[in-house]
Design a protein around this motif. Structure first.
Motif, PDB file in Angstrom:
ATOM      1  N   ARG A 189      -5.381   5.622   7.858  1.00 27.39           N
ATOM      2  CA  ARG A 189      -4.350   6.711   8.776  1.00 27.39           C
ATOM      3  C   ARG A 189      -4.414   6.100  10.457  1.00 27.39           C
ATOM      4  N   HIS A 190      -3.437   6.084  11.433  1.00 19.98           N
ATOM      5  CA  HIS A 190      -3.601   6.131  13.090  1.00 19.98           C
ATOM      6  C   HIS A 190      -3.935   7.020  13.175  1.00 19.98           C
ATOM      7  N   ARG A 191      -5.214   6.503  14.408  1.00 21.08           N
ATOM      8  CA  ARG A 191      -5.582   7.385  14.847  1.00 21.08           C
ATOM      9  C   ARG A 191      -4.916   9.147  15.653  1.00 21.08           C
ATOM     10  N   ILE A 192      -4.092   8.300  16.785  1.00 19.78           N
ATOM     11  CA  ILE A 192      -2.726   8.827  17.378  1.00 19.78           C
ATOM     12  C   ILE A 192      -1.803   9.470  17.085  1.00 19.78           C
ATOM     13  N   LEU A 193      -0.879   8.235  16.149  1.00 18.15           N
ATOM     14  CA  LEU A 193       0.135   8.409  15.915  1.00 18.15           C
ATOM     15  C   LEU A 193       0.434   8.959  14.000  1.00 18.15           C
ATOM     16  N   GLU A 194       1.299   9.557  13.284  1.00 18.01           N
ATOM     17  CA  GLU A 194       0.831  10.179  12.618  1.00 18.01           C
ATOM     18  C   GLU A 194       1.939   9.536  11.102  1.00 18.01           C
ATOM     19  N   PHE A 195       1.027   7.793  10.892  1.00 17.22           N
ATOM     20  CA  PHE A 195       1.569   7.182   9.926  1.00 17.22           C
ATOM     21  C   PHE A 195       0.275   6.955   9.125  1.00 17.22           C
ATOM     22  N   ARG A 196       0.012   6.609   7.461  1.00 18.77           N
ATOM     23  CA  ARG A 196      -0.997   6.003   6.895  1.00 18.77           C
ATOM     24  C   ARG A 196      -0.110   5.034   6.105  1.00 18.77           C
ATOM     25  N   GLY A 197      -1.499   4.026   5.807  1.00 20.65           N
ATOM     26  CA  GLY A 197      -1.085   3.181   4.654  1.00 20.65           C
ATOM     27  C   GLY A 197      -2.000   1.803   4.184  1.00 20.65           C
ATOM     28  N   VAL A 198      -1.562   1.092   3.819  1.00 17.64           N
ATOM     29  CA  VAL A 198      -2.221   0.095   2.799  1.00 17.64           C
ATOM     30  C   VAL A 198      -2.217  -1.068   3.621  1.00 17.64           C
ATOM     31  N   ILE A 199      -4.016  -2.008   3.285  1.00 20.01           N
ATOM     32  CA  ILE A 199      -4.115  -2.807   4.973  1.00 20.01           C
ATOM     33  C   ILE A 199      -3.767  -3.971   3.582  1.00 20.01           C
ATOM     34  N   PHE A 200      -3.193  -4.813   4.494  1.00 20.46           N
ATOM     35  CA  PHE A 200      -2.563  -5.824   3.080  1.00 20.46           C
ATOM     36  C   PHE A 200      -3.206  -7.381   3.962  1.00 20.46           C
ATOM     37  N   ASP A 201      -3.288  -7.415   5.074  1.00 20.23           N
ATOM     38  CA  ASP A 201      -3.948  -8.875   6.021  1.00 20.23           C
ATOM     39  C   ASP A 201      -4.521  -8.281   6.609  1.00 20.23           C
ATOM     40  N   VAL A 202      -5.238  -8.868   7.658  1.00 20.68           N
ATOM     41  CA  VAL A 202      -6.274  -8.806   8.940  1.00 20.68           C
ATOM     42  C   VAL A 202      -6.858 -10.765   9.877  1.00 20.68           C
TER      43      VAL A 202
ATOM     44  N   SER B 128      -7.561   3.106  -6.966  1.00 19.40           N
ATOM     45  CA  SER B 128      -7.855   3.822  -7.554  1.00 19.40           C
ATOM     46  C   SER B 128      -9.534   3.853  -6.484  1.00 19.40           C
ATOM     47  N   ASP B 129     -10.432   4.365  -7.131  1.00 23.18           N
ATOM     48  CA  ASP B 129     -11.471   5.335  -6.257  1.00 23.18           C
ATOM     49  C   ASP B 129     -11.372   5.013  -4.834  1.00 23.18           C
ATOM     50  N   GLY B 130      -9.999   5.416  -4.163  1.00 21.28           N
ATOM     51  CA  GLY B 130      -9.196   5.780  -3.006  1.00 21.28           C
ATOM     52  C   GLY B 130      -8.579   4.093  -2.507  1.00 21.28           C
ATOM     53  N   ARG B 131      -8.903   3.045  -3.483  1.00 20.98           N
ATOM     54  CA  ARG B 131      -8.542   2.064  -2.458  1.00 20.98           C
ATOM     55  C   ARG B 131      -7.341   1.129  -3.758  1.00 20.98           C
ATOM     56  N   TYR B 132      -6.677   0.292  -3.222  1.00 21.23           N
ATOM     57  CA  TYR B 132      -5.966  -0.273  -3.780  1.00 21.23           C
ATOM     58  C   TYR B 132      -6.398  -1.972  -4.182  1.00 21.23           C
ATOM     59  N   GLN B 133      -6.497  -2.252  -5.624  1.00 24.08           N
ATOM     60  CA  GLN B 133      -6.602  -3.835  -5.984  1.00 24.08           C
ATOM     61  C   GLN B 133      -5.541  -4.593  -6.055  1.00 24.08           C
ATOM     62  N   LEU B 134      -6.195  -5.844  -5.676  1.00 25.14           N
ATOM     63  CA  LEU B 134      -5.484  -7.050  -5.138  1.00 25.14           C
ATOM     64  C   LEU B 134      -5.212  -7.695  -6.346  1.00 25.14           C
ATOM     65  N   ARG B 135      -3.596  -7.984  -6.476  1.00 19.40           N
ATOM     66  CA  ARG B 135      -3.292  -9.046  -7.231  1.00 19.40           C
ATOM     67  C   ARG B 135      -4.817 -10.223  -7.758  1.00 19.40           C
ATOM     68  N   PRO B 136      -4.786 -11.105  -9.128  1.00 19.76           N
ATOM     69  CA  PRO B 136      -5.442 -12.329  -9.038  1.00 19.76           C
ATOM     70  C   PRO B 136      -5.203 -12.867  -8.056  1.00 19.76           C
ATOM     71  N   GLU B 137      -4.136 -12.740  -9.111  1.00 15.06           N
ATOM     72  CA  GLU B 137      -3.044 -14.938  -7.347  1.00 15.06           C
ATOM     73  C   GLU B 137      -3.127 -14.353  -6.490  1.00 15.06           C
ATOM     74  N   ARG B 138      -2.719 -13.261  -6.007  1.00 21.68           N
ATOM     75  CA  ARG B 138      -2.807 -12.811  -4.575  1.00 21.68           C
ATOM     76  C   ARG B 138      -3.893 -13.599  -3.292  1.00 21.68           C
ATOM     77  N   ARG B 139      -5.280 -13.536  -4.260  1.00 23.19           N
ATOM     78  CA  ARG B 139      -6.930 -13.646  -4.377  1.00 23.19           C
ATOM     79  C   ARG B 139      -6.466 -15.431  -3.591  1.00 23.19           C
ATOM     80  N   HIS B 140      -7.710 -15.554  -2.610  1.00 24.47           N
ATOM     81  CA  HIS B 140      -7.392 -16.945  -2.323  1.00 24.47           C
ATOM     82  C   HIS B 140      -8.896 -17.228  -1.805  1.00 24.47           C
TER      83      HIS B 140
END
Length: 111
Positions: A17-30, A99-111
């Motif tokens: 969740r963003h600390r200041i703005l009103e949105f949330r999301g799932v991380i897909f890259d860093v 599950s358990d508060g997070r998303y599982q990355l598809r195996p074909e997307r792992r590197h």
């Protein structure tokens, strides 16, 4: 001497969740540090503009009106305390489930 870039506090699949703005999301890259345009950076109001020498996260984000892709500094994110799923139409392209508060990355997307 270069300053050390902090390590990432969040991982791909984490719901945040963003600390200041009103949105949330799932991380897909860093990014280990800022990797966007100067125009994008300068568009952030100076009083809340984050420093560039920190991890930045790509999110499949949602707010009450829409879904979108967001780019957010580490200092502006916290783990989401709702631990609910994010309603973004692109989630199935990268993740297999939630599950358990997070998303599982598809195996074909792992590197």
């Amino acid at each position: 001497m270069l300053s050390k870039i902090p390590s990432a506090n969040f991982a791909i699949g984490d719901v945040v969740r963003h600390r200041i703005l009103e949105f949330r999301g799932v991380i897909f890259d860093v990014d280990p540090e800022f990797d966007n345009t100067d125009e994008w950076y300068e568009a952030i109001p100076a009083d809340i503009r984050p420093h560039k020498q920190q991890p930045f996260y790509h999110l499949m984000a949602e707010n009450e009106e829409q879904t979108y892709i967001a780019y957010v500094s580490q200092q502006n994110l916290v783990l989401d305390d709702e631990e609910g799923e994010v309603d973004h139409p692109a989630i199935p392209t990268l993740f297999t489930g939630f599950s358990d508060g997070r998303y599982q990355l598809r195996p074909e997307r792992r590197h």
